[in-house]
Each structure stands twice: as structure tokens, then as C-alpha cells.
Design a protein around this motif. Structure first.
Motif: not given
Lengths: 208, 626, 412
Positions: A14-15, A53-54, B39-40, B48-49
Motif C-alpha cells: 500500500c506504500m 508485483g508484490d 499495486n495497493c 479500502s473504503c
């Protein structure tokens, strides 16, 4: 001594740690104002994309002996015994990138740092949030990580937790709770499947 | 500095143009995709909301961090709400597209839309009949006026059920009624979805998902269906037409104009202008050998289906066609138009024109089209495109185009069968054709471009499954050469014999993405002919490379209509095991169909073949083990 | 019994060894013989003193209490005359003998001299020590035009330093581009273009026949092709050679440098060598090589020190590597950069459309043995570690080249 422990299998990419780190190393210390600062605060933890991409929160390991420290020409890198932290003195740093060539993890960046000498490009990396620690706060990347990829704990406790997790995964049917929840496992399996499918060797081409 | 282009696309034109883009320093969708990695995970899993500002919130999928949002919503609720809003956005997009066509129909009826007219009066009258309009002794424009009014009513909130649900088999309508998911008004269901997913409204994840189905059905049996039918009335119902596909359709010695987007209202007028002798003469004067109109994406499909206009590429090719340096002008309407296009065009001489009051883009000149000025603006734009020919730099057209036959509307399919669907039913009953599959949807940089579509279709036709396709999938198969009569040679013996007898390709192009309703209409016709439900038929759907909210809505109206549907990319639902289980298993009990998710098209083909053989067995037909 | 350790050379290899020995052996006697009288300083940084970005005190890497704090006996301003291998003693000026049980030769290297007429003129300098730089700075006033010989690291840095001082510089390079020992032709061409863009007069394929002057001061350089370059300051940077004139070659085997084994020990038991003077196994080249670079001197000094103090430690081998920032261009290279075309190596490379980025990787079998990076060098350390680890590369080679390459790609 408590240390930041990286649990790569928990990273969801999520960074958030990068944003929290940049904020913690800003002058204004709040996300909204930090983003407006010049120079722009930058993260010292770097979430890179792995093979499929993990995510993985790549962060200074504060090695001992530290290759960057040995390679540093002006002697700007030293070990701070208080937090067992390898630190860079931005005043002494000459931005020669010798540490870039030495760091086996690729965690050092070069830019003007909001907390360093104004206008001077210097080597910048994780300082274990030494300022926050002195205020009794835990490192920013750990505080913001909600998936447990970054934890702050005694190394012994962390080792035990990881050993237990392995034991649980082996005996998961007995204990009832798998180490990796089914949804996460599915999500990752699909990601791996798409990655494998896109490999060059998987070919079903029509030419022209 | 990049991965091999072979990992990005299986299409030779894309590979070569991507190399050109890199050499020219043009950033493409693949570069931006790589820059987004990783990607998140919260977002990918639907956890996520951002619905309210007590949050934003996220749920730890590992179970130790937060398990509820600030409002108290758990993973099931958050995932269901996010999916619901995704469906609402998709349904809204198709339906609003349909509304624009209805408004055009109304203006045609009022005589305020110069250049437009009623192209298929028979369809106008039969469609009006479905709305209970007495068409006797009325001229076409009077019928059109009444029809437009009636269609607008379907968008409203005052009806108990959408008119066109009547096309669905009786058993299907009973299921919808029983579950309480028969859509009432097109806009109403979308509006209600936004309401239900507001904080503190519907917090039963199953109830949200039921409404998501109703919302999707309001698209499939409402907005999209109206869009497709009114397009036929205004622009003509497609009939089999020869055409060509891939970036090689652009012509070195002609003025190239490319239309992009979804709605045929703009592109029909551009086509008229391109055909005007005055413009062709002007082009000659400027040193060009004529004017070549080509399409990309679904606007391209609309023109290709009706007029055989060549197709330059699908979603992931839209940037690449500009890198040929051969495009004088790209004219866009809306949907799936990457906001990067203006920046790509800026590297070449290409003029970029946006045309819709609701869709503007950076780096594009806005020239707003309305039915009453479309003819005039189209003429001006084509003139500007012709004048831009002299500014052209170096041109790179790396491949020769592939031929294809397009234009298989339901009417055309029935026509090809000799006027009734019976021959198709007989072939299925006898087992020469095992069943049919709709392969639809987009491109997605997660999947090597066209690999999902082409591989799946190849495996299906090899195994005697007739394929119908739409949207970007249809462009992929055209580029791969599946849309020629000769392609029958690639099919299994049974399907091959049928195709050769009828002189049709084994993959039938049914249109753009709103034209997925043609597949529903055909399936309903087959089910009605057999006196059964859609979910009993040996058919399936697949979206091997889908990316958009619209595709999610299509997938869900397929499933809610009884069509087993295999998705390539996973929708953002893995954060809730309950939601994932319901969509992939539980729905079978409710609507007789489910989703499956399988990124690998080889495996997806097995899933579909197995499903079709199971359905055959249940119908008492011969069935093979897969 | 307390051991006598003698270290010749107070460069970084010598002081690393001295500190390492002191950590492991509290009682031994350590004598450090050095010809430079300054406090230990950072040799690669002297060009920064030339360009004026730092002052001389900032070169110092150990404080004034260094010798005392580590109980080291310094003998400074002395060059060693000979080693009595059998008599276990080092002989310095005046025939004075310094006895040892363990000896480390860490004398570094001296500038390679050039053969040219007129070398006795004033304002012709080498650039190896901080004294050289001090002398250059003393003659820089009034200098308008400098000629730098040699496009290696020293010549390169001298030229950039003088340019920043506002002196016009002609850089004369024998090969086709600067840093020809460090980078390949393509990266070299990028560096050349950057230098020229910054106003440096770079002449490739140029060789000097001699210097001419007036009143004892250099005024021009005569080129072998008959050309002439006006100058009133000359820097000679034609590389270095190991400083080992005093080493008895019959007792201590020498090739280009002093041959050492994996413990940094020479052919004579108890006598070690480290740093620019030593020739050890090269990890990437898989043969012996003198890698006269700072990080190797640091590591070899540490390894030698541990082994001298009795802790058996193996040195993994040396690796040539360099990183240099040239105005806005960064270059990092390591290992085999321009492999022989003998089928042993596989090379992949990438460049971006804008001409900013260039990357080249050299593989031997399934291992990475060398790389060149122009710009985006932050992940170079990961690649260096891959070469040094000699681990087979499992990730696709294209991914190693991609700009998003990062350590997590190496995770299983």
C-alpha cells in the motif's frame, strides 16, 4: 533493544510507510503541509515491486559492519550506539555515491533533504526515526503499517513469533488458523498466475 | 530499459509500435502500469473504503490490524459496497450513452437533427411495438417521437418494471421477481445503489449484492439494450460486411482520421463528411490520395459493424496508433479514452478533438457535437484534418491489415441461418456445435494484450464452440484472423462444417460493448425456442482481459441473466471470502449461474467447455468429458 | 609475548589494518611507517580540495589523537628502503632497522611517470597526494589555461576540478573517450559529450611529445601529431603503479603488484600486503588483478589486520568498481565492463530514448560479472553485491536491466 522488523509476507504494497516516512522526515510533520514543503520531503523506506508485483518495504538494515560506512570517503557515516543505528552526517557527506555502490540493498537516495543543509544534495537513508524515538514514539513506518509487515519489537520476540507462525502453518489443520488467510492466498495466487502467463515464453502469437 | 515488448502484447502491430513509442520517448499505458507497481493490496482486495470522511479506512486482511472501518463496517460490507458502486458506475455509463441516442432519436423526430434519419424503419416499428405504441397509419417520425418519449420513461422512476424485460424467458423473469431484483427504472437502480452504499444505509452485504444485480440488469435489459436498438434504428442494423483490422489499416498516402470512444452519433456524421466529394477533392488538392476513416475501440466497432470501416486497434492500441505518425486527426466521444492521448499526440502532428459535453481531455481541442450541429462540425473537422495532412512527418506503418467479416447483428445471424434460429439449435442438438460462448470485454495491461482473447477463442472454436464477440475482444480476434470464412479451418470438425455450409466465420462479431445485449437477445430467443431458461442453455460468457466498471456491470448482468461468466482479472473482492464465495458459488442457487475467475485463458477454456458439456447433459443431449 | 606489528603506509589500508589489529590485540606493539606527515586523509577527495568544494582539514578521516588512542608508534616522513625478510626487520632512512613479527606492506601506489621532454619546467604536477594539490593551488593564480594528460580517474577529476576553479582546460586522452579503463565506448561517448557540453576542451587520440616554456614556466605542450596546446599549468594523470621498489622480489613474489593469498599474506610467511600495492584474486575476472581503489584498500586492510592478529579470515577477492558524478551525469561500473569477444560472456544493454540512461550488464554463465550504469545508479550496490556473492541469477535478465529493478526482485 526493540528494532523495526520486516515481515515481508505481510506486505500488501500500500506504500503507506513511504508516505509516513516522508512526513516524519519533513519540517512540518503533517502530511498535508509536508507535501507543500520545498524541498519535498522524501521517503527513506522504499516499497519496490517484486517479481509478481508484490510489495516489499525495503529499508536500511543498519548492518554491522556496515558496507556503506566502510565505503564512505569523508567518514560521514557512523554508528549511533544509542539506537544501534547507522547514520549519515549530512554536513560531512560529499554526495559521492560511494555508499550507493556499497549498499547491497539499494536503500540510499541522493537529494536535498528538508532536514539537511539547505540546497545541498546529500545521501539520505533510514535513521530509525531517532527524533521520534527520543520523544518516546515508535518509528513512523511501523506506526502506519496496519498489516503487520513492519513491526517494532525485540528481535527475540520476533524470531519466536515467526517460528510459531511456521509451526502453525505446518499444523494449520490442527490449529485451525492458516498463517496466510485464504483471501490473501487467493489474491496472491491469481497475481502469480497472471504474471506467469505474461512471460515471454508463454507464447500464443499471431504475427502480422 | 523496459521489459521485452513480447511480454506486453501478442499483436505484431502493437509490438512494433511499442518499440517505436519507446524510441520516440513516448510514455505508454505499460510504462504507467509498471510505475504503479506494487499495486495497493487493500485496494486490490476491495478492503479500502473512501466513502466517508470519518475514514478513509482499510481492513487488515491478515486479521490482526483493524477489522472494521470507523463506522463499523467489516470486510464483507466494505467489499460489497465497493463492488456495488463499481456496478453502478458501469451501468450509468452504458445507460447514459443510451440516453444520448434516445435524445438524438427525439431530435430526429422533431426534424432538428440534420444529417440523421431513420435508417431502419422496420426496427423502429417493431421496437415501438414492444413499447405498446400503435404504429399503424403513423409516419416514421411520428413513431420515433412516441418511442423516444416511451424510452425516456424507462429511464425514470415511475414504472414497476423495465419494458424490455419482456424479452427475457418467462422462467428468468420469475427468478428476478422472486429475488426482488427485477429492475424498475434505469436511472433509479443506479441512484438507489449510491444511496444504499452511503454510510448507514444498507449494511447487509448480501442485500447490497442483490441490488448490484438489479442495477446491472437495469443496464443489460435497459440502458445498453436501448443504446443498441436505437443505434440500429438511427444508423442501420448491421449486416455481414467485409472489413480490415490492425494498425496497418491506416494509409500512407491518404488523410487518416481515427474515431475513438463508444457512441456512434458523432462518428456517423464524420463518416458522411469523409465521403463528401468536396472533401475528397480537397484531399487530392493537398496531395493525398483520399480520406481514410478508421476506428479504434467501440466507436470503431459501431462503424465497422454497419459500414465496414476499418478497425485500427483496441484499448491498449489507442496510444500506439498515434505513434504511426500517420493520423491527421483523432476524434473522440467518451469512455475508455485514456487522458494520456493528448500528450502522445503532441509528439506527432495529430490533432486531437473532443466532442462530448461530458468528456473533456487534456491536450485536446473541444468541439462540442449536438444532433443539431453535428453535420456542420463534422464537415469543419474533416476539412481541418485534410489540411493537417501537409504537416505530417515520418510515417511508420509496420504491418499489413488483416481482413475480416463483421456485422453479425441478431437479425443478421438469423438471416445467415436461413431466417430462423432452428438450424443453429439443430446443430447444437446434434452436437456438431457443442454450444456458444460470448467472449467480450477490454484489454488490460495486467494481461498480455489480446493473449486472453485470442487463446480462449482459439481453444473454444477448436472444440466446436461457436464464439460471438464484442468490444475489444472482437478487435483482438479480427487482428488474429478469426473473422474470415477461411478461419473455419481452425475450428473443430463440427463447427467447421456448419461455418463452411453457412459461409460464416467461427467467430461472429456482434458489435460494441453496449451490443453485448445482442448476445442476451439471441440467448433469449434460443431459450424461448426451446421453452426453457437462459441458464439451461449450453452457453457461457468470458471477459478475459476486462478492466472497466462497465465490464463489471456487463459481467454481472450476464450472470444475473443466467450466463456462466469467466473473468480474467480478479475483481476487487478477495478481501471478503463471503462475497467471493457468493459470486463464484452461491449465485448458482439464486440465478442459476456464477462467476469464475481464471487469468489463464487455457484454463478458462477448460472451465467453459466443462460448463457447456454439463448443460448439454442436463438438457438430455450428448455430453463429453472435459 | 607481545607481538611487534609493523605497517608500512599510512593510507587507508594501513590505518584500517592498525585499528583492526588493535581491536583484536590489546598488548601488541604497532608501528606505522608513512611517508606522508599529514593525519590520515581521504585520498580520493583531494580533487575536491582542488575544485574548492571542501578545504584541506575536511580531508582528514582520523583525528589528531588517532595514533595515541590506538597506541600506535608513528614513524612519519620516511620511505622504507628495504625489507630484511630473514632478519625480520624493515630498514628505513639512515639504515635504521624496525623489527617485526608481522609486517603489512600497504605502501599504495605512485603516479606513473611519462616520457616527455621538458618535464623539469615549473607548474607541471602529478596529482596523488594532498601536497600535490597544495602545490597546484599555489601555482593556479594567474593560470589561464591548463593541460591535463590522461583521461583516467585522476586526469578526469583534475580536469573537472580546474574547470570549476575557472581555469580553461584541455584534456588530452590517448584513447577515444575518458575513463577508458572504467567504461565501455558507449558510456564513454556519453561522458565525453557531457564534458564537452560543460566547456572542457577534450582531445581524444592525443599524445604529448614534450613541454616548452619560458622563464622556467611551462607555456605549451607539443603533441606527437605536431599540434600544440597553450598552457601555463599541466597535470599528469596517466595512472598509478604499485609502490614496491623496496620489495625483495626474490623473497616476496611480485607480478604487477605484490601477490597475496586469500588471507592477504604474501609468499613470505608473516608478511602481508593490502591496498593499491597488492594483487589479489579478482572476483569478476577470475584471475589476479590490482584493483587500486579506495573500498578495496579499506577491506583488504581490515582482512589483513584480522589475519595478522591471529583471526583467520578469508578475503572473498577484489572487485574493480567506480562511481563518479560528472556535473549532471552519474556513472557507476563494476567488474568486467568490456569483455573479450571470446564467447565466455553474454552482454545485454538498454538505453532510453532521451539519451539520459544507459545500462549494460555482463554475464558469465549464469552469474553477473559486470555492469555499467549511466544515471539512475541507486541500485548499483545491489548489483555489486550480486557480483560479489557469485550467486546464480534467477530473475530474468531483462528485469535486472529495467529501471524498476530493486532488491525485492531477488526475494524467492
Amino acid at each position: 533493544m526493540k528494532k523495526v522488523v520486516v515481515n515481508p509476507q505481510r506486505c500488501v504494497g500500500c506504500m503507506q510507510c513511504m508516505i509516513a516516512c516522508a512526513t516524519a522526515h519533513s519540517r512540518t510533520q503533517s502530511l498535508f503541509t509536508a507535501a507543500l514543503e520545498t524541498p519535498t520531503p522524501k521517503p527513506r523506506v522504499h516499497v519496490g515491486a517484486g517479481l509478481c508485483g508484490d510489495g516489499f518495504p525495503n529499508r536500511c538494515r543498519h548492518c554491522d559492519p556496515a558496507p556503506c560506512m566502510l565505503a564512505c570517503l569523508p567518514g560521514a557515516i557512523h554508528r549511533d550506539p544509542e539506537l544501534d543505528t547507522v547514520r549519515i552526517d549530512p554536513d560531512r557527506c560529499i554526495n559521492c555515491a560511494s555508499c550507493a555502490m556499497a549498499c547491497p540493498f539499494g536503500v540510499i537516495r541522493y537529494h536535498v533533504d528538508p532536514l539537511g543543509p539547505p540546497g545541498k544534495t546529500v545521501a539520505v537513508k533510514c535513521d530509525n526515526c531517532v527524533d521520534r524515538r527520543r520523544e518516546g514514539r515508535i518509528p513512523a513506518c511501523v506506526e502506519v503499517c496496519k498489516s503487520g509487515a513492519l513491526t517494532f519489537e525485540e528481535m527475540g520476540a520476533a524470531m519466536k513469533r515467526q517460528t510459531d507462525a511456521v509451526a502453525r502453518s505446518v499444523a494449520s489443520e490442527v490449529e485451525g488458523k492458516p498463517a496466510i488467510p485464504a483471501g490473501v492466498a487467493l489474491h496472491r495466487a491469481l497475481r502469480r498466475a497472471s504474471w506467469e502467463m505474461n512471460q515471454e515464453r508463454k507464447e500464443n502469437s499471431h504475427e502480422g | 530499459m523496459k521489459d521485452s515488448v513480447k511480454e506486453k502484447s501478442i499483436a505484431q502491430d502493437s509490438r512494433l509500435l511499442l518499440e517505436k513509442a519507446r524510441a520516440d520517448g513516448v510514455e505508454t499505458v505499460w510504462d504507467r502500469f509498471a510505475a504503479q507497481l506494487p499495486n495497493c493490496g487493500y485496494c486490490e482486495m476491495g478492503l479500502s473504503c473512501r466513502i466517508c470522511v470519518m475514514g478513509p479506512c482499510r481492513i487488515d486482511p491478515f486479521g490482526e490490524g483493524p477489522q472494521r472501518g470507523v463506522c463499523g463496517a467489516d470486510a464483507d460490507i466494505i467489499v460489497a459496497r465497493n463492488l456495488g458502486r463499481m456496478i453502478a458506475a458501469g451501468a450509468a455509463s452504458h445507460s447514459d450513452h443510451g440516453r444520448d441516442l434516445v435524445e438524438t432519436l427525439a431530435e430526429v423526430a422533431e426534424g432538428r437533427a440534420e444529417g440523421y434519419g431513420i435508417a431502419d424503419e422496420a426496427k423502429l416499428r417493431s421496437f415501438a411495438g414492444e413499447y405498446g405504441i400503435d404504429t399503424n397509419d403513423k409516419d416514421a417520425l411520428a413513431v420515433a417521437a412516441e418511442l423516444a418519449e416511451a424510452l425516456q420513461e424507462d429511464y425514470g422512476t415511475r414504472k414497476k418494471a423495465l419494458t424490455l424485460l419482456a424479452r427475457a424467458p418467462e422462467k428468468r423473469r420469475e427468478i428476478w421477481k422472486k429475488l426482488g431484483i427485477a429492475p424498475r427504472g434505469i436511472d433509479r437502480e443506479t441512484s438507489e445503489m449510491m444511496h444504499r452504499t452511503h454510510m448507514g444505509v444498507d449494511n447487509d452485504w448480501q442485500s447490497i449484492l442483490l441490488h448490484a444485480m438489479r442495477n446491472a440488469l437495469s443496464d443489460g435489459w435497459g440502458g445498453s439494450l436501448i443504446a443498441s436498438e436505437v443505434s440500429d434504428i438511427l444508423c442501420g442494423t448491421p449486416t455481414p460486411t467485409p472489413t480490415t483490422a490492425n494498425a496497418g489499416v491506416l494509409k500512407k498516402d491518404q488523410v487518416n482520421i481515427v474515431v475513438h470512444g463508444h457512441n456512434p452519433v458523432v462518428s456517423e456524421m464524420i463518416l458522411l463528411a469523409c465521403q463528401s466529394p468536396e472533401m475528397i477533392a480537397l484531399a487530392r488538392e493537398k496531395g493525398a490520395d483520399g480520406i481514410n476513416l478508421a476506428g479504434v475501440c467501440c466507436t470503431g466497432n459501431e462503424l465497422q459493424m454497419r459500414h465496414g470501416i476499418p478497425m485500427a486497434g483496441n484499448h491498449l492500441s489507442t496510444e500506439l496508433v498515434l505513434t504511426t505518425g500517420a493520423v491527421e486527426m483523432m476524434i473522440v466521444d467518451y469512455q475508455c479514452i485514456m487522458p494520456s492521448l493528448g500528450q502522445v499526440a503532441a509528439c506527432y502532428h495529430t490533432k486531437m478533438i473532443s466532442t462530448s459535453d461530458k468528456a473533456r481531455f487534456p491536450g485536446m481541442e473541444h468541439r462540442e457535437f449536438h444532433p443539431d450541429n453535428a453535420r456542420k462540425i463534422a464537415g469543419e473537422l474533416v476539412r481541418e484534418a485534410v489540411e493537417n495532412f501537409s504537416r505530417r512527418g515520418e510515417v511508420y506503418l509496420p504491418v499489413a491489415p488483416v481482413t475480416a467479416t463483421t456485422g453479425f447483428s441478431v437479425e443478421a445471424v438469423v438471416q445467415a441461418l436461413g431466417g430462423t434460429p432452428e438450424p443453429l439449435l439443430d446443430a447444437i442438438k446434434k452436437g456438431a456445435i457443442r454450444g456458444a460462448a460470448g467472449v467480450v470485454g477490454c484489454n488490460n495491461p495486467r494481461i498480455k494484450q489480446d493473449h486472453g482473447h485470442v487463446t480462449l477463442m482459439r481453444r473454444l472454436i477448436e472444440n466446436d464452440i461457436l464464439v460471438v464477440d464484442t468490444g475489444c475482444a472482437a478487435v483482438a480476434s479480427a487482428k488474429a484472423g478469426f473473422k474470415t470464412a477461411e478461419a473455419a479451418a481452425m475450428a473443430g470438425d463440427g463447427l467447421k462444417a456448419v461455418c463452411q455450409a453457412l459461409k460464416i466465420p467461427p467467430v461472429l462479431h456482434m458489435g460494441s460493448c453496449v451490443d453485448n445485449v445482442r448476445i442476451l437477445t439471441l440467448a433469449s430467443a434460443l431459450a424461448n425456442a426451446l421453452g426453457t431458461d437462459i441458464s439451461d442453455l449450453p452457453i457461457a460468457g468470458a471477459a478475459p482481459e476486462w478492466y472497466s466498471e462497465k465490464a463489471a456491470a456487463i459481467g454481472l448482468y450476464f450472470v444475473a441473466s443466467g450466463v456462466y461468466t469467466v473473468l480474467g482479472p480478479m475483481p476487487p473482492i478477495t478481501g471478503s471470502a463471503n462475497v467471493a464465495r457468493l459470486l463464484t458459488q452461491g449465485l448458482n442457487d439464486a440465478v442459476g449461474a456464477t462467476f469464475a475467475v481464471e487469468p489463464d485463458p487455457e484454463k478458462a477454456a477448460l472451465l467453459i467447455r466443462r460448463h457447456i458439456e454439463d448443460k448439454r447433459r442436463n438438457l438430455g443431449l450428448d455430453a463429453k468429458a472435459v | 609475548m607481545a607481538l611487534d606489528y609493523v605497517i608500512i603506509g599510512n593510507g587507508v589500508a594501513g590505518i584500517q589494518a592498525a585499528e583492526t589489529i588493535r581491536r583484536l590485540d590489546r598488548t601488541g606493539h604497532i608501528t606505522l611507517i608513512g611517508d606522508e606527515t599529514h593525519l590520515p586523509y581521504c585520498r580520493p577527495m583531494i580533487s575536491m580540495a582542488l575544485e574548492g568544494t571542501i578545504d584541506f582539514p575536511a580531508l582528514t578521516i582520523r583525528g589528531p589523537d588517532f595514533y595515541e588512542a590506538n597506541a600506535i608508534t608513528p614513524i612519519l616522513g620516511e620511505r622504507v628502503a628495504a625489507i630484511d625478510v630473514d632478519g625480520r626487520a624493515v630498514i628505513i632512512g639512515g639504515g635504521r632497522r624496525v623489527p617485526f613479527h608481522r609486517l603489512l606492506i600497504a605502501t599504495g601506489a605512485d603516479p606513473r611517470p611519462v616520457a616527455a621532454a621538458g618535464l623539469d619546467l615549473n607548474n607541471i604536477h602529478y596529482m596523488r597526494s594532498q601536497d600535490h594539490v597544495r602545490r597546484m593551488l599555489a601555482s593556479i593564480d594567474g593560470a589561464r589555461r591548463a593541460t591535463v594528460l590522461g583521461g583516467g580517474l585522476v586526469g578526469f577529476k583534475a580536469a573537472c576540478g580546474l574547470l570549476r576553479r575557472g581555469v580553461g582546460v584541455s584534456l588530452l586522452i590517448g584513447s577515444g573517450h575518458p575513463l577508458s579503463m572504467q567504461v565501455d565506448d558507449e558510456a564513454g561517448a556519453m561522458l565525453l559529450a557531457e564534458l564537452r557540453r560543460r566547456g572542457l576542451d577534450v582531445r581524444v587520440g592525443a599524445a604529448v611529445a614534450g613541454f616548452e616554456g619560458e622563464n622556467g614556466r611551462v607555456r605549451s605542450a607539443a603533441l606527437k601529431d605536431g599540434g600544440r596546446v597553450d598552457c601555463d599549468l599541466v597535470v599528469i594523470g596517466k595512472g598509478v603503479r604499485p609502490a614496491l621498489d623496496f620489495v625483495p622480489r626474490d623473497r616476496i613474489p611480485v607480478d604487477l603488484g605484490i601477490l597475496v593469498d586469500a588471507r592477504m599474506e604474501t609468499g613470505a610467511p608473516g608478511i602481508y600486503a593490502a591496498g593499491d600495492v597488492a594483487e589479489a584474486e579478482d572476483i569478476a575476472r577470475r584471475t589476479r588483478w590490482v584493483n587500486a581503489i579506495w573500498p578495496e584498500a579499506v577491506e583488504q586492510g581490515r582482512v589483513a589486520g584480522m589475519n595478522m592478529a591471529g583471526r583467520q579470515v578469508a578475503y572473498p577477492g577484489s572487485l574493480s568498481r567506480n562511481v563518479i558524478r560528472v556535473f549532471d551525469m552519474d556513472a557507476m561500473t563494476a567488474g568486467v565492463v568490456t569483455p573479450d569477444d571470446d564467447g565466455l560472456y553474454e552482454v545485454i544493454r538498454e538505453r532510453d530514448a532521451g539519451g539520459r540512461l544507459y545500462r549494460k550488464l555482463v554475464f558469465r554463465e549464469d552469474r553477473l560479472v559486470g555492469f555499467t550504469l549511466i544515471n539512475r545508479i541507486e541500485q548499483g550496490g545491489v548489483m555489486t553485491a550480486l557480483i560479489r556473492s557469485r550467486l546464480p541469477i534467477r530473475v530474468s535478465r531483462r528485469r535486472l536491466l529495467a529501471p524498476d529493478f530493486n532488491w525485492s526482485l531477488l526475494l524467492p
